[in-house]
Design an enzyme around this catalytic site. Structure first.
Site: not given
Ligand code: FAD
Length: 375
Positions: A239, A265, A276
């Site tokens: 798992e 954007r 940055q």
């Protein structure tokens, strides 16, 4: 070491991504289980990935499985559905295949590979989470079979599963011992609770399960009687590796969405990628993906070479879960208020990701394990 994937592995990865994009991203099912998607992934053959061809599986090695799971996590945006698939493959079907008796393999595997039966694992109880071995569910031998009583909590796939791998105490003294059993939902005395509403992974239903004088046939014991702790350890090893492999693919998908967004954007007259503070978040995502993939391939190599990966999977689980959550949080920050709305996928990605530092053994418990091995 050779890090080159074969032509077949690359081709399979492409096929899985195409399949997932075409068939598994219906938004209607982001918050509820889809039988139709389950049928499609069964027909695609994915469920039998690592099961031998003698039982109708694909018989792929564990490196190919790692590549395949990462591809599924990348192509399938429905993280809850990926969780359903993983619980079925790794901690239910795989345990029957690797440690089950022949009668059980013959009885369950073909149906599980074809998706006719869904699997789940039941370890946790209301009062025993991290301290799983303090469980109260108890079974004892009666007339050649076993009588099971107790209750399990937070069982993923619970409301939709047909077959549960259930862990119970089978000896109280002198040494407390456990056994793993295959229990069908239709066995008398099995009661499945209602779907427990969660903050994420909505496509994967979760429930409590109660066993009241449930009779389990002796051929449904997995591994040796009173040696269930070995099965439990193995289950969690599978798992912690393969249920976290798709998160690497999810990180890649989220990173790509962020790259698109920072390119289009604009603020202060230029794309936000030029700041940055924004671009470094994406660099960090890339670093996490690369490091996680290296760890995954190492674990797959250990598994293919039949070696234990006990501490490696704990390190992998912690690294992937923390960086997956960080990636989602950073993506939300990059998308700003838009990311916080339900119009965009980022808030759901974050809600889905948050639970991965809890399930499969909390990250605190993994750190305990790592240190115990060291000192
Ligand atoms: C989405 C999801 C799916 C799940 N699916 C399944 C499933 O299919 N089957 C199943 O059996 N279970 C499942 N679980 C349960 C899961 O395994 C448990 O939630 C997990 O083991 C932690 O147990 P707990 O939630 O009771 O937390 P607790 O054990 O109560 O822990 C609470 C807090 O205390 C900390 N803590 C406890 N003990 C220690 C310690 N010794 N050292 C340091 N910190 C400690 C924990 O890290 C945690 O932060 C699922 C859980 C989630 C969230």
């Amino acid at each position: 070491m050779d890090f080159q994937l074969t032509k077949e592995q690359k081709q399979y990865r492409r096929e899985i991504i195409d399949f997932a994009r075409k068939n598994l991203n219906d938004e209607e099912y982001f918050e509820k289980f889809s039988e139709d998607m389950w049928k499609k992934i069964s027909d695609f053959g994915f469920l039998g990935l690592v099961i031998g061809e003698d039982y109708g599986g694909l018989g792929e090695n564990y490196l190919t499985a790692a590549v395949a799971l990462e591809a599924l996590g990348y192509g399938c945006e429905n993280n809850g559905f990926v969780f359903v698939v993983n619980n079925h493959i790794w901690v239910s079907q795989n345990l029957i295949y690797l440690y089950g008796q022949k009668e059980a393999k013959d009885k369950y595997l073909a149906d599980m590979i074809e998706g006719k039966k869904i699997g789940a694992i039941a370890i946790t109880e209301a009062d025993s989470g991290s301290d799983a071995l303090s469980m109260g569910t108890y079974a004892y031998e009666k007339d050649g079979n076993y009588l099971l009583n107790g209750s399990k909590m937070f069982i993923s796939n619970g409301p939709i599963a047909d077959v549960f791998i259930v862990f119970a105490v089978t000896q109280k003294e002198p040494v407390k011992s456990y056994t793993a059993f295959i229990v069908e939902k239709n066995f008398e005395g099995v009661y499945i609770g209602k779907d427990i509403e969660k903050m994420g992974l909505g496509a994967c239903p979760t429930s409590e399960i109660t066993f009241t004088n449930c009779i389990v046939p002796s051929e449904n014991v997995i591994g040796r009687f009173n040696e269930g702790h070995i099965i439990l350890t193995n289950a969690l090893e599978w798992e912690r590796c393969y249920e976290f492999a798709p998160h690497i693919g999810a990180m890649q998908r989220i990173m790509e969405k962020c790259i698109d967004y920072v390119n289009q954007r604009k603020q202060f007259g230029k794309p936000i990628k030029q700041y940055q503070a924004v671009s470094h978040k994406i660099s960090d995502m890339k670093i996490s993906i690369e490091m996680a993939r290296l760890m995954l391939y190492k674990i797959a190599w250990l598994k293919d070479n039949k070696r234990s990966a006990y501490s490696e999977v704990s390190m992998f689980k912690v690294f992937v879960s923390e960086n997956y959550i960080k990636t989602c949080r950073d993506a939300l920050q990059i998308f700003g208020a838009y990311g916080y709305t339900k119009e965009y996928p980022i808030e759901r990605e974050l809600r889905d990701a948050l639970s991965c530092s809890i399930y499969s053994g909390t990250n605190e418990m993994q750190r305990n394990t790592i240190f115990q091995i060291l000192a």
